[in-house]
Design a protein around this motif. Structure first.
Motif, PDB file in Angstrom:
ATOM      1  N   SER A 200     -40.908  27.394 -39.897  1.00  7.26           N
ATOM      2  CA  SER A 200     -42.241  27.365 -39.280  1.00  7.26           C
ATOM      3  C   SER A 200     -42.163  27.619 -37.783  1.00  7.26           C
ATOM      4  O   SER A 200     -43.004  28.337 -37.216  1.00  7.26           O
ATOM      5  CB  SER A 200     -42.909  26.012 -39.543  1.00  7.26           C
ATOM      6  OG  SER A 200     -43.195  25.856 -40.912  1.00  7.26           O
ATOM      7  N   ILE A 201     -41.157  27.051 -37.134  1.00 12.59           N
ATOM      8  CA  ILE A 201     -40.999  27.276 -35.687  1.00 12.59           C
ATOM      9  C   ILE A 201     -40.723  28.745 -35.410  1.00 12.59           C
ATOM     10  O   ILE A 201     -41.276  29.335 -34.474  1.00 12.59           O
ATOM     11  CB  ILE A 201     -39.868  26.388 -35.130  1.00 12.59           C
ATOM     12  CG1 ILE A 201     -40.303  24.910 -35.153  1.00 12.59           C
ATOM     13  CG2 ILE A 201     -39.507  26.795 -33.706  1.00 12.59           C
ATOM     14  CD1 ILE A 201     -39.201  23.950 -34.779  1.00 12.59           C
TER      15      ILE A 201
ATOM     16  N   THR B 279     -43.930  30.701 -35.953  1.00 11.03           N
ATOM     17  CA  THR B 279     -44.880  30.392 -34.884  1.00 11.03           C
ATOM     18  C   THR B 279     -44.498  31.087 -33.583  1.00 11.03           C
ATOM     19  O   THR B 279     -45.356  31.632 -32.875  1.00 11.03           O
ATOM     20  CB  THR B 279     -44.957  28.873 -34.671  1.00 11.03           C
ATOM     21  OG1 THR B 279     -45.343  28.230 -35.898  1.00 11.03           O
ATOM     22  CG2 THR B 279     -45.971  28.534 -33.590  1.00 11.03           C
TER      23      THR B 279
ATOM     24  N   ALA C  62     -45.410  34.654 -33.821  1.00 11.59           N
ATOM     25  CA  ALA C  62     -46.860  34.829 -33.672  1.00 11.59           C
ATOM     26  C   ALA C  62     -47.283  34.710 -32.212  1.00 11.59           C
ATOM     27  O   ALA C  62     -48.111  35.498 -31.728  1.00 11.59           O
ATOM     28  CB  ALA C  62     -47.595  33.797 -34.527  1.00 11.59           C
ATOM     29  N   ILE C  63     -46.717  33.746 -31.513  1.00  7.61           N
ATOM     30  CA  ILE C  63     -47.078  33.543 -30.102  1.00  7.61           C
ATOM     31  C   ILE C  63     -46.628  34.734 -29.261  1.00  7.61           C
ATOM     32  O   ILE C  63     -47.354  35.202 -28.366  1.00  7.61           O
ATOM     33  CB  ILE C  63     -46.468  32.230 -29.581  1.00  7.61           C
ATOM     34  CG1 ILE C  63     -47.134  31.035 -30.271  1.00  7.61           C
ATOM     35  CG2 ILE C  63     -46.638  32.116 -28.070  1.00  7.61           C
ATOM     36  CD1 ILE C  63     -46.523  29.703 -29.903  1.00  7.61           C
TER      37      ILE C  63
ATOM     38  N   HIS D 117     -50.821  24.872 -37.061  1.00  6.59           N
ATOM     39  CA  HIS D 117     -49.794  25.778 -37.575  1.00  6.59           C
ATOM     40  C   HIS D 117     -50.438  26.978 -38.282  1.00  6.59           C
ATOM     41  O   HIS D 117     -50.075  28.133 -38.055  1.00  6.59           O
ATOM     42  CB  HIS D 117     -48.892  24.980 -38.525  1.00  6.59           C
ATOM     43  CG  HIS D 117     -47.968  25.800 -39.363  1.00  6.59           C
ATOM     44  ND1 HIS D 117     -48.339  26.322 -40.591  1.00  6.59           N
ATOM     45  CD2 HIS D 117     -46.686  26.189 -39.172  1.00  6.59           C
ATOM     46  CE1 HIS D 117     -47.314  26.987 -41.114  1.00  6.59           C
ATOM     47  NE2 HIS D 117     -46.311  26.925 -40.276  1.00  6.59           N
ATOM     48  N   ASP D 118     -51.433  26.713 -39.116  1.00 11.07           N
ATOM     49  CA  ASP D 118     -52.112  27.788 -39.851  1.00 11.07           C
ATOM     50  C   ASP D 118     -52.891  28.705 -38.908  1.00 11.07           C
ATOM     51  O   ASP D 118     -52.877  29.934 -39.069  1.00 11.07           O
ATOM     52  CB  ASP D 118     -53.059  27.190 -40.894  1.00 11.07           C
ATOM     53  CG  ASP D 118     -52.326  26.351 -41.925  1.00 11.07           C
ATOM     54  OD1 ASP D 118     -51.099  26.510 -42.051  1.00 11.07           O
ATOM     55  OD2 ASP D 118     -52.982  25.520 -42.587  1.00 11.07           O
TER      56      ASP D 118
ATOM     57  N   THR E 268     -52.330  29.275 -35.695  1.00 10.80           N
ATOM     58  CA  THR E 268     -51.402  30.047 -34.864  1.00 10.80           C
ATOM     59  C   THR E 268     -50.841  31.236 -35.625  1.00 10.80           C
ATOM     60  O   THR E 268     -50.771  32.362 -35.104  1.00 10.80           O
ATOM     61  CB  THR E 268     -50.256  29.153 -34.380  1.00 10.80           C
ATOM     62  OG1 THR E 268     -50.784  28.017 -33.684  1.00 10.80           O
ATOM     63  CG2 THR E 268     -49.330  29.921 -33.447  1.00 10.80           C
ATOM     64  N   ILE E 269     -50.432  31.002 -36.872  1.00  8.85           N
ATOM     65  CA  ILE E 269     -49.867  32.084 -37.676  1.00  8.85           C
ATOM     66  C   ILE E 269     -50.922  33.165 -37.936  1.00  8.85           C
ATOM     67  O   ILE E 269     -50.653  34.368 -37.793  1.00  8.85           O
ATOM     68  CB  ILE E 269     -49.313  31.536 -38.997  1.00  8.85           C
ATOM     69  CG1 ILE E 269     -48.073  30.677 -38.726  1.00  8.85           C
ATOM     70  CG2 ILE E 269     -48.964  32.677 -39.950  1.00  8.85           C
ATOM     71  CD1 ILE E 269     -47.485  30.046 -39.959  1.00  8.85           C
TER      72      ILE E 269
ATOM     73  N   GLY F 115     -51.672  35.065 -34.759  1.00 11.17           N
ATOM     74  CA  GLY F 115     -50.525  35.899 -34.426  1.00 11.17           C
ATOM     75  C   GLY F 115     -50.439  37.143 -35.298  1.00 11.17           C
ATOM     76  O   GLY F 115     -50.106  38.235 -34.810  1.00 11.17           O
TER      77      GLY F 115
ATOM     78  N   SER G  98     -48.099  25.083 -45.514  1.00  4.98           N
ATOM     79  CA  SER G  98     -48.085  23.948 -44.584  1.00  4.98           C
ATOM     80  C   SER G  98     -48.360  22.620 -45.272  1.00  4.98           C
ATOM     81  O   SER G  98     -47.814  21.589 -44.892  1.00  4.98           O
ATOM     82  CB  SER G  98     -49.113  24.174 -43.467  1.00  4.98           C
ATOM     83  OG  SER G  98     -50.431  24.208 -43.991  1.00  4.98           O
TER      84      SER G  98
END
Length: 368
Positions: free
Chosen positions: A31-32, A35, A38-39, A173-174, A176-177, A180, A289
């Motif tokens: 996940s990291i 993420t 995406a960022i 989390h959702d 951001t993805i 992205g 997630s």
């Protein structure tokens, strides 16, 4: 019964299981990584905001033989801005140009009519001012913030604050993805995108609440036994609802995939991409997630409590003692005695193999 249904029943009963909680560091790492990607995509490419957010103009031409690529070239040359061109079902073109005002729109319309060899009166135009776009963007952010606050309040009341925080992290989390992916793909962000985003957040929350409800039920009076840790019970909750989560996610993704890949991709209905991409990515990220992020995070937070630390210490000590007794019994050539459940809420954890010789330990009574 189908194989998947049989597997779901066995997972629910605890006959088989996968240690999701034990591998949580792997899920966190994945996940990291997603993420961060995406960022980076968001920072480098940014979002392709539609005219509803940054202002601009939309032109609709009459039926024409001009291709989409030619019209896009004409529009960008006339306006000096990027243009999005879509061919409509009746053979006309929809040309969208962001970042131009009303005066520029009139000039662009005249240039388009000249290049496409049509009358300017036959080209209809609609303008959206930048102030209107700012208001739309602010309302979207306000709606998202209010949604998040209400989610945290509800979960804190219905369950507890740790579950509320875990659900909030999963929702961020959702988001951001999904954002992205929009930046990386370059799809236009429209009010339909915002609607789709709020929709998938509700779906993700529903999937998470299903697991949390099972976890809450199975952890009643958990400290009164010494057989299972909180993480063991959390793992059972995930396994018990796993097939249900998979089924609901697949059923939800199928029509959305039809909109995205067939409607938006194969048939060329580009306007469907606005909402279908956010739904598709969000539904997949939400299912992920709720299983791999929210519940493991709750287990981590709960294991920090003093009573859960003490319970874990007692459980591990009992397991070590039982293992030592089994080794001693095997060394003496005796059959080890199976452990009996201590309460009605006992769940199947990592050591949950059926006792094949239950009640066949050391003989009692007089020998014959």
């Amino acid at each position: 019964m189908s194989k998947l249904g049989n597997l779901g029943a066995r997972l629910h009963r605890g006959e088989v299981s996968y240690d999701f909680i034990g591998h949580r560091k792997l899920w966190y790492g994945i996940s990291i990584l997603i993420t961060i990607t995406a960022i980076v995509g968001l920072a480098v490419r940014g979002l392709n905001m539609g005219i509803d957010f940054q202002g601009g103009a939309v032109f609709t031409t009459p039926k024409t033989s001009v291709s989409v690529s030619q019209a896009q070239e004409y529009a960008e040359s006339a306006s000096g801005h990027d243009a999005v061109v879509q061919k409509l079902g009746n053979g006309s073109l929809r040309i969208q140009i962001a970042g131009i005002d009303t005066d520029q729109a009139d000039k662009v319309s005249a240039e388009l009519a000249k290049d496409m060899k049509v009358s300017q009166d036959d080209i209809t135009g609609e303008s959206v001012g930048p102030s209107w776009g700012d208001q739309i963007a602010n309302k979207a952010w306000q709606g998202l913030a209010i949604f998040m606050i209400l989610v945290v309040i509800y979960l804190a009341i219905a369950f507890e604050w740790r579950m509320a925080m875990a659900a909030l992290v999963a929702l961020i989390h959702d988001i951001t993805i999904t954002v992205g992916i929009y930046a990386l793909v370059g799809f236009e962000v429209t009010p339909g995108t915002v609607i789709g985003l709020l929709t998938i957040l509700g779906y993700s929350l529903y999937d998470t609440v299903v697991v949390f409800d099972s976890l809450k039920e199975q952890t009643k009076d958990i400290t009164k036994q010494t057989r299972w840790t909180y993480s063991d019970v959390a793992n059972r909750s995930i396994n018990g609802t796993l097939v249900r989560s998979i089924n609901t996610t697949v059923v939800a993704l199928l029509p959305v995939a039809g909109l995205l890949f067939i409607g938006g991709g194969f048939l060329g209905a580009g306007t469907l991409n606005d909402i279908s991409l956010s739904l598709f990515v969000g539904l997949a990220a939400g299912a992920y997630s709720s299983i791999f992020i929210a519940t493991p995070l709750v287990a981590d937070l709960k294991e920090l409590e003093p009573q859960m630390k003490a319970l874990r210490k007692r459980v591990l000590a009992k397991r070590a003692q039982a293992s030592a007794e089994e080794e001693q019994a095997e060394a003496r050539g005796e059959t080890p005695r199976g452990d009996e459940p201590e309460d009605a809420h006992a769940v199947v954890g990592p050591r949950s193999q059926p006792a094949r010789n239950r009640g066949r330990g050391r003989p009692s009574g007089k020998r014959r």
